[in-house]
Design a protein around this motif. Structure first.
Motif, PDB file in Angstrom:
ATOM      1  N   PHE A 187      71.741   1.923  98.238  1.00  0.00           N
ATOM      2  CA  PHE A 187      71.423   1.825  96.811  1.00  0.00           C
ATOM      3  C   PHE A 187      71.197   0.373  96.407  1.00  0.00           C
ATOM      4  O   PHE A 187      70.296   0.061  95.617  1.00  0.00           O
ATOM      5  CB  PHE A 187      72.561   2.416  95.975  1.00  0.00           C
ATOM      6  CG  PHE A 187      72.454   2.082  94.506  1.00  0.00           C
ATOM      7  CD1 PHE A 187      71.554   2.753  93.696  1.00  0.00           C
ATOM      8  CD2 PHE A 187      73.225   1.083  93.942  1.00  0.00           C
ATOM      9  CE1 PHE A 187      71.430   2.441  92.342  1.00  0.00           C
ATOM     10  CE2 PHE A 187      73.116   0.755  92.598  1.00  0.00           C
ATOM     11  CZ  PHE A 187      72.212   1.440  91.794  1.00  0.00           C
ATOM     12  N   TRP A 188      71.988  -0.522  96.965  1.00  0.00           N
ATOM     13  CA  TRP A 188      71.840  -1.943  96.640  1.00  0.00           C
ATOM     14  C   TRP A 188      70.484  -2.473  97.091  1.00  0.00           C
ATOM     15  O   TRP A 188      69.996  -3.471  96.574  1.00  0.00           O
ATOM     16  CB  TRP A 188      72.984  -2.714  97.281  1.00  0.00           C
ATOM     17  CG  TRP A 188      73.163  -4.138  96.852  1.00  0.00           C
ATOM     18  CD1 TRP A 188      73.331  -5.213  97.664  1.00  0.00           C
ATOM     19  CD2 TRP A 188      73.224  -4.661  95.513  1.00  0.00           C
ATOM     20  NE1 TRP A 188      73.483  -6.364  96.930  1.00  0.00           N
ATOM     21  CE2 TRP A 188      73.418  -6.056  95.601  1.00  0.00           C
ATOM     22  CE3 TRP A 188      73.120  -4.082  94.247  1.00  0.00           C
ATOM     23  CZ2 TRP A 188      73.507  -6.876  94.489  1.00  0.00           C
ATOM     24  CZ3 TRP A 188      73.211  -4.897  93.130  1.00  0.00           C
ATOM     25  CH2 TRP A 188      73.400  -6.271  93.246  1.00  0.00           C
ATOM     26  N   MET A 189      69.850  -1.788  98.050  1.00  0.00           N
ATOM     27  CA  MET A 189      68.494  -2.177  98.462  1.00  0.00           C
ATOM     28  C   MET A 189      67.508  -2.018  97.308  1.00  0.00           C
ATOM     29  O   MET A 189      66.479  -2.707  97.272  1.00  0.00           O
ATOM     30  CB  MET A 189      68.047  -1.343  99.655  1.00  0.00           C
ATOM     31  CG  MET A 189      68.787  -1.675 100.945  1.00  0.00           C
ATOM     32  SD  MET A 189      68.366  -0.562 102.317  1.00  0.00           S
ATOM     33  CE  MET A 189      66.676  -1.074 102.650  1.00  0.00           C
ATOM     34  N   ALA A 190      67.787  -1.117  96.373  1.00  0.00           N
ATOM     35  CA  ALA A 190      66.920  -0.978  95.200  1.00  0.00           C
ATOM     36  C   ALA A 190      66.878  -2.283  94.416  1.00  0.00           C
ATOM     37  O   ALA A 190      65.824  -2.711  93.924  1.00  0.00           O
ATOM     38  CB  ALA A 190      67.407   0.164  94.308  1.00  0.00           C
ATOM     39  N   ALA A 191      68.025  -2.945  94.320  1.00  0.00           N
ATOM     40  CA  ALA A 191      68.064  -4.262  93.681  1.00  0.00           C
ATOM     41  C   ALA A 191      67.290  -5.275  94.508  1.00  0.00           C
ATOM     42  O   ALA A 191      66.609  -6.157  93.974  1.00  0.00           O
ATOM     43  CB  ALA A 191      69.511  -4.714  93.501  1.00  0.00           C
ATOM     44  N   GLY A 192      67.379  -5.150  95.835  1.00  0.00           N
ATOM     45  CA  GLY A 192      66.643  -6.055  96.714  1.00  0.00           C
ATOM     46  C   GLY A 192      65.143  -5.931  96.534  1.00  0.00           C
ATOM     47  O   GLY A 192      64.423  -6.944  96.437  1.00  0.00           O
ATOM     48  N   PHE A 193      64.650  -4.696  96.495  1.00  0.00           N
ATOM     49  CA  PHE A 193      63.219  -4.490  96.260  1.00  0.00           C
ATOM     50  C   PHE A 193      62.803  -5.052  94.904  1.00  0.00           C
ATOM     51  O   PHE A 193      61.741  -5.673  94.778  1.00  0.00           O
ATOM     52  CB  PHE A 193      62.883  -2.994  96.327  1.00  0.00           C
ATOM     53  CG  PHE A 193      62.712  -2.465  97.716  1.00  0.00           C
ATOM     54  CD1 PHE A 193      61.659  -2.882  98.515  1.00  0.00           C
ATOM     55  CD2 PHE A 193      63.598  -1.532  98.244  1.00  0.00           C
ATOM     56  CE1 PHE A 193      61.488  -2.388  99.802  1.00  0.00           C
ATOM     57  CE2 PHE A 193      63.449  -1.032  99.521  1.00  0.00           C
ATOM     58  CZ  PHE A 193      62.390  -1.466 100.313  1.00  0.00           C
ATOM     59  N   ALA A 194      63.627  -4.831  93.890  1.00  0.00           N
ATOM     60  CA  ALA A 194      63.296  -5.313  92.547  1.00  0.00           C
ATOM     61  C   ALA A 194      63.203  -6.834  92.525  1.00  0.00           C
ATOM     62  O   ALA A 194      62.270  -7.416  91.956  1.00  0.00           O
ATOM     63  CB  ALA A 194      64.331  -4.825  91.541  1.00  0.00           C
ATOM     64  N   MET A 195      64.181  -7.505  93.152  1.00  0.00           N
ATOM     65  CA  MET A 195      64.174  -8.973  93.154  1.00  0.00           C
ATOM     66  C   MET A 195      63.041  -9.524  94.019  1.00  0.00           C
ATOM     67  O   MET A 195      62.392 -10.510  93.661  1.00  0.00           O
ATOM     68  CB  MET A 195      65.517  -9.503  93.653  1.00  0.00           C
ATOM     69  CG  MET A 195      66.699  -9.202  92.747  1.00  0.00           C
ATOM     70  SD  MET A 195      66.547  -9.895  91.077  1.00  0.00           S
ATOM     71  CE  MET A 195      65.913  -8.476  90.166  1.00  0.00           C
ATOM     72  N   LEU A 196      62.802  -8.901  95.171  1.00  0.00           N
ATOM     73  CA  LEU A 196      61.713  -9.356  96.041  1.00  0.00           C
ATOM     74  C   LEU A 196      60.373  -9.261  95.318  1.00  0.00           C
ATOM     75  O   LEU A 196      59.577 -10.203  95.325  1.00  0.00           O
ATOM     76  CB  LEU A 196      61.689  -8.511  97.318  1.00  0.00           C
ATOM     77  CG  LEU A 196      60.582  -8.840  98.324  1.00  0.00           C
ATOM     78  CD1 LEU A 196      60.777 -10.225  98.909  1.00  0.00           C
ATOM     79  CD2 LEU A 196      60.543  -7.787  99.434  1.00  0.00           C
ATOM     80  N   GLU A 197      60.121  -8.124  94.691  1.00  0.00           N
ATOM     81  CA  GLU A 197      58.858  -7.932  93.989  1.00  0.00           C
ATOM     82  C   GLU A 197      58.753  -8.839  92.770  1.00  0.00           C
ATOM     83  O   GLU A 197      57.684  -9.392  92.478  1.00  0.00           O
ATOM     84  CB  GLU A 197      58.711  -6.463  93.578  1.00  0.00           C
ATOM     85  CG  GLU A 197      58.553  -5.530  94.772  1.00  0.00           C
ATOM     86  CD  GLU A 197      58.595  -4.066  94.379  1.00  0.00           C
ATOM     87  OE1 GLU A 197      58.302  -3.769  93.194  1.00  0.00           O
ATOM     88  OE2 GLU A 197      58.920  -3.223  95.227  1.00  0.00           O
ATOM     89  N   ALA A 198      59.858  -9.022  92.050  1.00  0.00           N
ATOM     90  CA  ALA A 198      59.847  -9.900  90.878  1.00  0.00           C
ATOM     91  C   ALA A 198      59.519 -11.332  91.276  1.00  0.00           C
ATOM     92  O   ALA A 198      58.869 -12.075  90.521  1.00  0.00           O
ATOM     93  CB  ALA A 198      61.190  -9.847  90.165  1.00  0.00           C
ATOM     94  N   GLY A 199      59.940 -11.715  92.482  1.00  0.00           N
ATOM     95  CA  GLY A 199      59.649 -13.063  92.932  1.00  0.00           C
ATOM     96  C   GLY A 199      58.247 -13.246  93.463  1.00  0.00           C
ATOM     97  O   GLY A 199      57.682 -14.343  93.374  1.00  0.00           O
ATOM     98  N   LEU A 200      57.652 -12.180  94.015  1.00  0.00           N
ATOM     99  CA  LEU A 200      56.345 -12.302  94.660  1.00  0.00           C
ATOM    100  C   LEU A 200      55.170 -11.971  93.748  1.00  0.00           C
ATOM    101  O   LEU A 200      54.018 -12.148  94.150  1.00  0.00           O
ATOM    102  CB  LEU A 200      56.301 -11.416  95.919  1.00  0.00           C
ATOM    103  CG  LEU A 200      57.241 -11.846  97.052  1.00  0.00           C
ATOM    104  CD1 LEU A 200      57.095 -10.925  98.244  1.00  0.00           C
ATOM    105  CD2 LEU A 200      56.979 -13.293  97.466  1.00  0.00           C
ATOM    106  N   VAL A 201      55.417 -11.469  92.539  1.00  0.00           N
ATOM    107  CA  VAL A 201      54.329 -11.274  91.582  1.00  0.00           C
ATOM    108  C   VAL A 201      54.300 -12.455  90.617  1.00  0.00           C
ATOM    109  O   VAL A 201      55.248 -13.234  90.536  1.00  0.00           O
ATOM    110  CB  VAL A 201      54.469  -9.954  90.790  1.00  0.00           C
ATOM    111  CG1 VAL A 201      54.483  -8.766  91.717  1.00  0.00           C
ATOM    112  CG2 VAL A 201      55.724  -9.968  89.910  1.00  0.00           C
ATOM    113  N   ARG A 202      53.205 -12.584  89.876  1.00  0.00           N
ATOM    114  CA  ARG A 202      53.114 -13.646  88.884  1.00  0.00           C
ATOM    115  C   ARG A 202      54.016 -13.331  87.696  1.00  0.00           C
ATOM    116  O   ARG A 202      54.338 -12.173  87.432  1.00  0.00           O
ATOM    117  CB  ARG A 202      51.656 -13.801  88.442  1.00  0.00           C
ATOM    118  CG  ARG A 202      50.772 -14.431  89.523  1.00  0.00           C
ATOM    119  CD  ARG A 202      49.294 -14.322  89.206  1.00  0.00           C
ATOM    120  NE  ARG A 202      48.786 -12.953  89.358  1.00  0.00           N
ATOM    121  CZ  ARG A 202      47.514 -12.610  89.226  1.00  0.00           C
ATOM    122  NH1 ARG A 202      46.611 -13.529  88.927  1.00  0.00           N
ATOM    123  NH2 ARG A 202      47.144 -11.359  89.389  1.00  0.00           N
TER     124      ARG A 202
END
Length: 437
Positions: free
Chosen positions: A49-64
């Motif tokens: 479940f904590w991976m959901a936070a990981g995906f959110a942070m990874l994507e938030a960092g890699l988009v403008r």
């Protein structure tokens, strides 16, 4: 202070008196395996479940920065939708038991039911785990599949159609293909091996993302008419790095929990071996990407290093138990190298993958599934059969859904909205309003 024999005997007296009671309790059914395996599913589940936070942070960092809020919204919404759809039809569709509609291929459609409170009136199989813990753990894999799609299609897809696709992916597409292996379907009977989902979860999410990227098209300005690729940099590398470390942590639950048993010393030893192998593959993937980008481009590319670690994790997921630490190292390193070469390959095809999810999850997932033959019992033919069958089903089914939505409600924001940013056009809310000029 030394303990005298007299002291020991006096302290042991109450225990000796209780011996008949303990003997009666020992005669009851052994619940140890049931308890510890249930605990494994719960701990593994909340790590995934904590991976959901990981995906959110990874994507938030890699988009403008103008698209960050949209990505965060997509991630919390897709997890919530997956939770409901997996309860409604997904879990029983994926694990039909005796309820196959088409034996080995398609399960039945029904909501999930849990055991009664306190197990009153039922006698569960004490050699496994509770239904609640099993459902909770398997749900996390379902949601992960949808998270993979989110990053690839970032910065130009409408929120509504994306969430409609999540409903279909988590309720139907993923449970059906996963049932072929983990539900005891035809791939399982054929001898296909995928311990924790290099193909069943990661490549499947990658195939769904690939279909969406082809139908959706690239972002404005990504590819020039003369073939040049314009790099579009992410907004926050600290967030992307944090997201990668969170995913790395969650992967211990992803792979370790897939041992599916913690009732014996052998099971626990195997889980610790899985943890060590999982970590080694991630580290090797990161180092391989670091060395390759330094060699090829003259400078280390952080985004490649982050994705190299994730590719190493995806690569070892199909068989994290059998390899040695050295075996995990070279399997993960190959995964990291795949990312470095796959990203420019997709750019040549003008397939715009914002976060690199297709190289990480699809390409490295296929590699990891094939790598099972070096340490597991599966044959190359069987592994390729599984990859092709799952890939074809998920890609075609996803492509049909994307095309239907494109030609009905539309899936892409208009040019003005894309240039302005999806945060304002779709949500009217910016992630960093104080930095807006």
């Amino acid at each position: 202070m030394k303990t005298t024999l007299k002291t020991v005997m006096l302290s042991a007296a109450p225990l000796l008196a209780a011996t008949p009671v303990l003997a009666q309790e020992a005669a009851a059914p052994d619940e140890t395996g049931f308890i510890f395996t249930t605990l494994l599913f719960l701990i593994g589940g909340f790590l995934v479940f904590w991976m959901a936070a990981g995906f959110a942070m990874l994507e938030a960092g890699l988009v403008r920065s103008k698209n960050v809020t949209t990505q965060l919204t997509k991630n919390i919404a897709l997890f919530s939708i997956a939770s409901i759809m997996y309860w409604l039809i997904g879990f029983n569709l994926m694990y039909p038991g005796d309820g196959w509609m088409i034996a080995g291929w398609l399960g039945g459609f029904s909501p999930t039911s849990l055991e009664p409170v306190g197990l009153e009136g039922v006698e569960p199989a004490l050699d496994y785990a509770s239904v609640g813990s099993d459902f909770f753990f398997q749900l996390m894999f379902c949601a992960t599949t949808a998270s993979i799609v989110s990053g690839t299609l970032a910065e130009r897809i409408k929120l509504g159609p994306f969430l409609v696709f999540v409903i279909i992916l988590t309720g139907l597409i993923y449970p059906i293909e996963a049932s072929w292996q983990w539900g005891g379907g035809w791939l399982s009977e054929a001898g296909f091996a995928d311990f924790a989902g290099s193909t069943l979860v990661h490549a499947a999410g990658g195939f769904a993302a690939l279909a969406g990227a082809i139908v959706l098209g690239p972002r404005i300005g990504k590819y020039a008419a003369d073939g040049r690729v314009t790099p579009i940099l992410g907004s926050n590398m600290p967030l992307a790095t944090l997201g990668t470390f969170i995913l790395w942590l969650g992967w211990f639950g992803f792979n370790g929990g897939s041992q599916l048993a913690m009732g014996t010393a052998a099971d626990v030893a195997d889980i610790s071996r899985i943890f060590a192998n999982t970590n080694m593959a991630a580290a090797a993937g990161a180092v391989a990407a670091l060395l390759l980008t330094q060699t090829i481009y003259g400078k280390t590319d952080l985004t490649m290093v982050l994705n190299g670690a994730l590719a190493g994790l995806v690569s070892i997921t199909a068989e994290p138990l059998a390899p040695t630490l050295f075996g995990s190292l070279w399997i993960g390193a190959v995964g990291g190298a795949i990312v470095v070469f796959a990203v420019p390959f997709l750019d040549k095809l003008k397939i715009d993958d914002v976060v690199g999810a297709i190289p990480v999850h699809l390409f490295a997932g296929v590699w990891g599934t094939i790598a099972v033959i070096f340490y597991g019992d599966a044959s190359l033919f069987t592994q390729l059969t599984g990859v092709i069958a799952i890939g074809a089903f998920v890609f075609v089914a996803s492509l049909v859904v994307w095309l239907i939505m494109k030609n009905t409600v539309g899936i892409r924001v208009d040019e003005e909205a894309e240039i302005t940013g999806l945060d304002m056009s779709e949500l009217g809310m910016e992630a960093y309003p104080e930095f807006t000029t």
